[in-house]
Write a protein that holds these residues in place. Structure first.
Motif, mmCIF file in Angstrom:
data_model
loop_
_atom_site.group_PDB
_atom_site.id
_atom_site.type_symbol
_atom_site.label_atom_id
_atom_site.label_comp_id
_atom_site.label_asym_id
_atom_site.label_seq_id
_atom_site.Cartn_x
_atom_site.Cartn_y
_atom_site.Cartn_z
ATOM 1 N N LEU A 283 43.220 43.947 110.134
ATOM 2 C CA LEU A 283 43.387 44.047 108.675
ATOM 3 C C LEU A 283 42.423 43.090 107.984
ATOM 4 C CD1 LEU A 283 47.234 44.365 108.556
ATOM 5 C CD2 LEU A 283 45.584 46.070 107.803
ATOM 6 N N PHE B 154 46.945 53.931 107.396
ATOM 7 C CA PHE B 154 47.260 53.094 108.565
ATOM 8 C C PHE B 154 48.749 52.757 108.589
ATOM 9 C CE2 PHE B 154 47.546 48.640 110.173
ATOM 10 C CZ PHE B 154 47.193 48.879 111.488
ATOM 11 N N ALA B 155 49.297 52.381 107.428
ATOM 12 C CA ALA B 155 50.712 52.011 107.372
ATOM 13 C C ALA B 155 51.602 53.216 107.632
ATOM 14 C CB ALA B 155 51.029 51.400 106.011
ATOM 15 N N GLU B 156 51.247 54.380 107.053
ATOM 16 C CA GLU B 156 52.082 55.570 107.231
ATOM 17 C C GLU B 156 52.057 56.022 108.687
ATOM 18 O OE1 GLU B 156 54.066 57.007 104.872
ATOM 19 O OE2 GLU B 156 53.508 55.134 103.841
ATOM 20 N N LEU C 208 44.134 51.997 104.338
ATOM 21 C CA LEU C 208 45.213 51.104 104.749
ATOM 22 C C LEU C 208 46.575 51.768 104.562
ATOM 23 C CD1 LEU C 208 43.908 47.680 103.473
ATOM 24 C CD2 LEU C 208 44.137 48.476 105.812
ATOM 25 N N ILE C 209 46.694 52.547 103.466
ATOM 26 C CA ILE C 209 47.962 53.270 103.288
ATOM 27 C C ILE C 209 48.152 54.241 104.447
ATOM 28 C CG2 ILE C 209 49.195 54.891 101.823
ATOM 29 C CD1 ILE C 209 47.854 53.573 99.432
ATOM 30 N N PRO D 122 39.063 51.848 101.130
ATOM 31 C CA PRO D 122 39.868 51.022 102.043
ATOM 32 C C PRO D 122 41.351 51.034 101.698
ATOM 33 C CG PRO D 122 38.678 49.627 100.534
ATOM 34 C CD PRO D 122 38.145 51.014 100.323
ATOM 35 N N VAL D 123 41.665 51.141 100.387
ATOM 36 C CA VAL D 123 43.084 51.132 100.017
ATOM 37 C C VAL D 123 43.775 52.345 100.615
ATOM 38 C CG1 VAL D 123 44.648 51.425 98.081
ATOM 39 C CG2 VAL D 123 42.837 49.732 97.942
#
Lengths: 362, 604
Positions: free
Chosen positions: A138, A185-187, A182-183, A178-179
């Motif tokens: 991250l 990635f989290a999901e 990253l979302i 990137p936002v």
């Protein structure tokens, strides 16, 4: 020669950015599902896994790092713009942070022939087995992307094309990538954690796979440590060269400016570095890369005490329509008796570099 | 409760506090290690990864929004940085512009980051942590914005305080460290207590932060304010260090009163340095302050505002209910509030009075002293009116200040006003004539009816040159010597014979047999010669001319006329007579001699 290096750094940076963007786009699909990520992986990441793609990527990375370190050795003083500081620091921390991921992805496949580096596998590692790596990745996302964004932005903003591609939209797009990644990635992480809990077969497959890589952890770690050591030595060497260059020159010279300003500094500093070190307002949009031409000055006296013009400077000056002027960021002061007049007000912005003939001081 | 009881209670409270501190220090480290270990363990889970991902997203959004703002605002930021600045006062306005631009950037960052945090579902307690961390960053960045504005390390042009270049950088670093410690000592222990229940660790961290920052401040007091060359002054460094020490000791005894003491110490420290800070803005090129009036106003306003702001912050820290404070019953509170009101009034009056006085004094300084040989000059009425205005406004302001102070202190001023009204009425009747004179005088002066040195005739048949103008009378010197003192009230119509120009006429009787045309030309020629004359020429506005006016038996009367600046007509007339006479003699013509030719016929 310098032009080539500058262009090369930009080109390698663009290659790396392209790769990172593809990777990010692949991660974004995690917002849909893990399957979608896997489905698109051959298209988005595949080209870089092929032999020429991989060669290009590795070469670009090495050349980019080398050029970055070289640029440190070429520095003459600590005066630099904030964006430069940010870019330099982020650029320096990226290789050590990224090394782990790169080694696992590129070397594991060769050391353990049947290692299956799918997204599911890696996400399971990150979200369940060793989250420490995830935190590291991250940080890398942030470092790499801001480094790339600064580079892209300061390159594009000077181009006439900036207006045509809707300059104002570029920053939001740059940060949306990137936002969203990253979302994704989290999901996808959530999905993987659920799947690990609910699907024992898959879990078994993942742990088997993981065991393979755990077997080769030691040689990989040793390799990593060696690379880090070399990198650290290289950074130290670059810093040492920079320090030596700074300390070697002891004679000070004086430069007179318009509006009664005057600057003192070590011999060999550029005019722009003189201005910045002495709190003299001086426009410098591209922060001493010699691209924008906003720092140009008219040399009143002592032109012979300045370093001669290089090709890149002549080109930039011709582009902004002031062939007889000098770029303050390129002209180094080698002797006494220089006096100059700043040709643009200090608040000249990128528009002054994009369209020099239309730009008038407001 | 008497003093002895109070002291015993206070001592007991401080002993409890010290015991608490001791326990914090003994148990704090192990608790702190637990907290750190727990946080680390929590971070190394799927939850931790998710929280960290969200934090990175927040940061990226915040940075992106702020970057977008700067991509538009940076040019004006650069312009504010590059503005031509010759004196510290000129640095103020671009400084404020930089401050607001940076503040907007910071607020956008904070709003974007905190706003985005609402979009995610956080693990328990993490959102609180993240918002606290964001606020921590915002506090630090805000402190840096202020410090960069005031101290401007590396940019002596933009600096707003009298400080040498080398010291500015160190002081900025030190101030940032202290702010960091204070902010950390404020945010971290709170979170530790609320999220981890580690009260002792929180106490230990707070103690460490406060002790360290107080030590730094004390060191700074000696490092930055130690070397004062002006010998007979009490060393500031010592006072500042004493203030820090006192605040620290108070904090050790009671955190709440420690905060109040810190605010008090800051207010006192600022008051000590305020004069230098304010006067710095009015330094001239030679490093000295010449004009003291405006800086004094600003200084008193600044002193007052510092105290007020200190009181406000103290009230917020004490969590005093501000809205109920105004309605509080305690006489002490009410009286202090009223004192604040009186102080405000006093400050306001002071500012107004100094403004008026400065304006009048500056105007008076520009009035040239009344000279005797420069003719009537317009400055005399200013010399009369302006001091009058000054005294009047002083009295008015003083009366208003006293009355409103009494009112603000809660005293009933209606009877005073009524009494003043009755007395005023009585005095008014008695002094009717006086008042009429003064007011008429103001209008005479305002309308510029006469000036010192002018010759006027009043409606009362007094005439003479104005010698003196006072509040009530004008002194007229008659051309024979007597001095009339005429009150303005009875001045009546003023005939001012010294304004702009005068026309003078005189008759020239010549024998009846002269050639009128020749005489006319002769007078005209004399007039032209006089206009060219260096002595009388400049005073003449229209040259001398003459024409036949009347024919009497044996006499032709020529009427001559000229126009001059006031007061010159007598000299010019004498000169005209002399020249005409000479010209006539040269022409062989004499004046009409008044001889009568009597024809006598012989008696028939």
């Amino acid at each position: 020669m310098t032009l080539d290096l500058r262009g090369l750094r930009l080109a390698t940076g663009l290659v790396l950015t392209l790769f990172v963007t593809g990777h990010m786009a692949n991660l974004m699909l995690g917002m849909h599902s893990l399957a979608a990520m896997e489905h698109w992986r051959p298209w988005l990441m595949g080209p870089w896994r092929s032999a020429p793609g991989q060669a290009l990527l590795v070469c670009s990375a090495l050349v980019h790092i080398a050029l970055g370190l070289y640029s440190i050795t070429q520095r003459r003083s600590l005066t630099m713009s904030k964006t430069d500081v940010v870019q330099l620091c982020l650029g320096l921390v990226t290789p050590p942070l990224l090394l782990n991921h790169a080694i696992v992805m590129h070397m594991a496949g060769e050391v353990t022939p049947k290692f299956d580096a799918t997204y599911g596998q890696m996400l399971a590692v990150y979200w369940s087995f060793s989250p420490g790596y995830a935190l590291q990745q991250l940080c890398v996302v942030m470092a790499v992307w801001i480094h790339a964004a600064v580079g892209l932005y300061s390159w594009l903003v000077l181009k006439p094309v900036w207006k045509r591609i809707g300059g104002g939209l570029i920053l939001p797009v740059l940060f949306a990538i990137p936002v969203l990644a990253l979302i994704g990635f989290a999901e996808a992480g959530k999905e993987v954690v659920d799947k690990l809990a609910s699907d024992p077969a898959w879990r078994g497959h993942i742990t088997d796979n993981l065991r393979k890589i755990v077997q080769v952890t030691d040689p990989l770690n040793a390799l990593q440590a060696r690379i880090l050591l070399v990198y650290g030595l290289l950074v130290l060497a670059a810093a040492a060269v920079f320090g030596w260059r700074m300390l070697r020159e002891r004679t000070t010279v004086q430069v007179a400016y318009d509006e009664g300003f005057s600057a003192r500094g070590r011999r060999g500093l550029s005019l722009l570095e003189m201005s910045l070190a002495n709190d003299i307002p001086h426009a410098h949009v591209c922060s001493a890369r010699g691209r924008c031409g906003t720092c140009r000055v008219r040399v009143e006296t002592g032109a012979e005490s300045l370093s001669p013009k290089k090709d890149s400077e002549i080109q930039t000056l011709a582009r902004v329509g002031a062939p007889e002027a000098r770029l303050a960021c390129q002209a180094r002061v080698l002797g006494q008796g220089v006096s100059v007049t700043r040709l643009l007000p200090a608040y000249a912005d990128a528009s002054a570099a994009r369209a020099p003939e239309e730009w008038v001081a407001p | 409760m008497n003093l002895a009881e109070w002291s015993v209670e206070a001592l007991a409270a401080s002993r409890a506090r010290f015991e608490m501190l001791g326990r914090d220090l003994v148990q704090g480290p192990s608790e702190l290690a637990n907290v750190i270990g727990g946080t680390h363990a929590a971070l190394m889970t799927g939850m931790g990864v998710r929280a960290f991902t969200y934090v990175v997203i927040l940061l990226l959004v915040g940075i992106g929004v702020e970057w977008l703002f700067w991509s538009y605002a940076y040019a004006s930021m650069r312009a504010a940085q590059a503005a031509p600045i010759a004196s510290p006062r000129e640095a103020l306005r671009p400084g404020l512009r930089r401050f607001f631009l940076r503040l907007v950037g910071l607020l956008l960052f904070a709003a974007a980051a905190i706003g985005t945090s609402a979009a995610f579902s956080w693990p328990r307690g993490v959102q609180e942590l993240v918002i606290a961390a964001t606020l921590f960053v915002v506090v630090l960045r805000f402190a840096w914005i202020v410090i960069a504005l005031v101290l401007a390390p590396g940019q002596p042009r933009l600096r707003l305080v009298p400080l040498a270049e080398g010291r500015a950088g160190w002081l900025a670093a030190l101030a940032m460290t202290v702010v960091f410690l204070f902010a950390f000592g404020r945010f971290a222990p709170d979170l530790m207590t609320r999220l981890a229940g580690a009260g002792h660790a929180a106490g230990a961290v707070r103690f460490a932060a406060v002790t360290l920052s107080c030590l730094l401040l004390a060191v700074a007091a000696f490092a930055f304010f130690g070397r004062r060359s002006r010998a007979p002054r009490f060393p500031r460094s010592f006072v500042l260090a004493l203030l820090v020490g006192a605040a620290y000791l108070t904090w050790l005894l009671s955190p709440m009163w420690g905060t109040i003491a810190a605010i008090g110490a800051a207010v006192i420290a600022l008051q000590i340095g305020l004069r230098e800070l304010v006067f710095f803005f009015w330094r001239e090129q030679d490093g000295e302050v010449h004009d003291h009036v405006l800086p004094s106003i600003v200084l008193s306003a600044a002193r007052f505002s510092v105290v007020l702001v200190g009181l406000g912050i103290a009230a917020i820290v004490l969590e005093a209910p501000l809205e109920s404070l105004a309605a509080a019953e305690s006489p002490l509170v009410r009286f202090s509030l009223r004192l604040v009101g009186v102080a405000t009034l006093w400050l306001l009056t002071h500012v107004i009075w100094i403004t008026i006085r400065t304006a009048i004094d500056q105007r008076l300084a520009r009035v040239p002293a009344p000279g005797k040989h420069h003719g009537p000059d317009p400055s005399s009425r200013l010399l009369t009116l302006l001091p009058l205005l000054r005294v009047t406004s002083a009295v008015l302001l003083l009366v208003m200040l006293v009355l409103s102070s009494l009112w603000a202190l809660g005293l009933e001023i209606t009877p005073v006003l009524a009494g003043a009204g009755v007395v005023g009425l009585a005095l008014g009747f008695g002094a009717q004539a006086l008042v009429r004179d003064v007011i008429a005088g103001i209008f005479y002066l305002a309308e510029d009816a006469f000036r010192i040195g002018e010759y006027i005739e009043s409606g009362q048949n007094t005439k003479g040159m104005v010698e003196r103008i006072t509040l009530r009378t004008v002194a007229l010197r008659h051309h024979n010597g007597p001095l009339h003192f005429v009150p303005y009230g009875s001045l009546g119509t003023v005939r001012n014979t010294s304004r702009d120009w005068v026309v003078e006429k005189f008759n020239l009787p010549l024998p009846v047999d002269v050639d009128s045309e020749k005489i006319r030309k002769l007078i005209k020629k004399v007039g032209e010669e006089m206009a060219a004359d260096p002595e009388v020429g400049p005073a003449m506005i229209e040259p001398l001319k003459g024409k036949l006016y009347r024919i009497d038996p044996g006499v032709k009367i020529f009427r001559c006329k000229f126009r001059t600046a006031p007061g010159n007509q007598f000299d010019v007339r004498a000169q005209a007579f002399r020249r005409i006479e000479a010209a006539l003699t040269a022409m062989g013509v004499g004046f009409a001699d008044g001889k009568q030719t009597v024809l006598l016929s012989a008696p028939a």
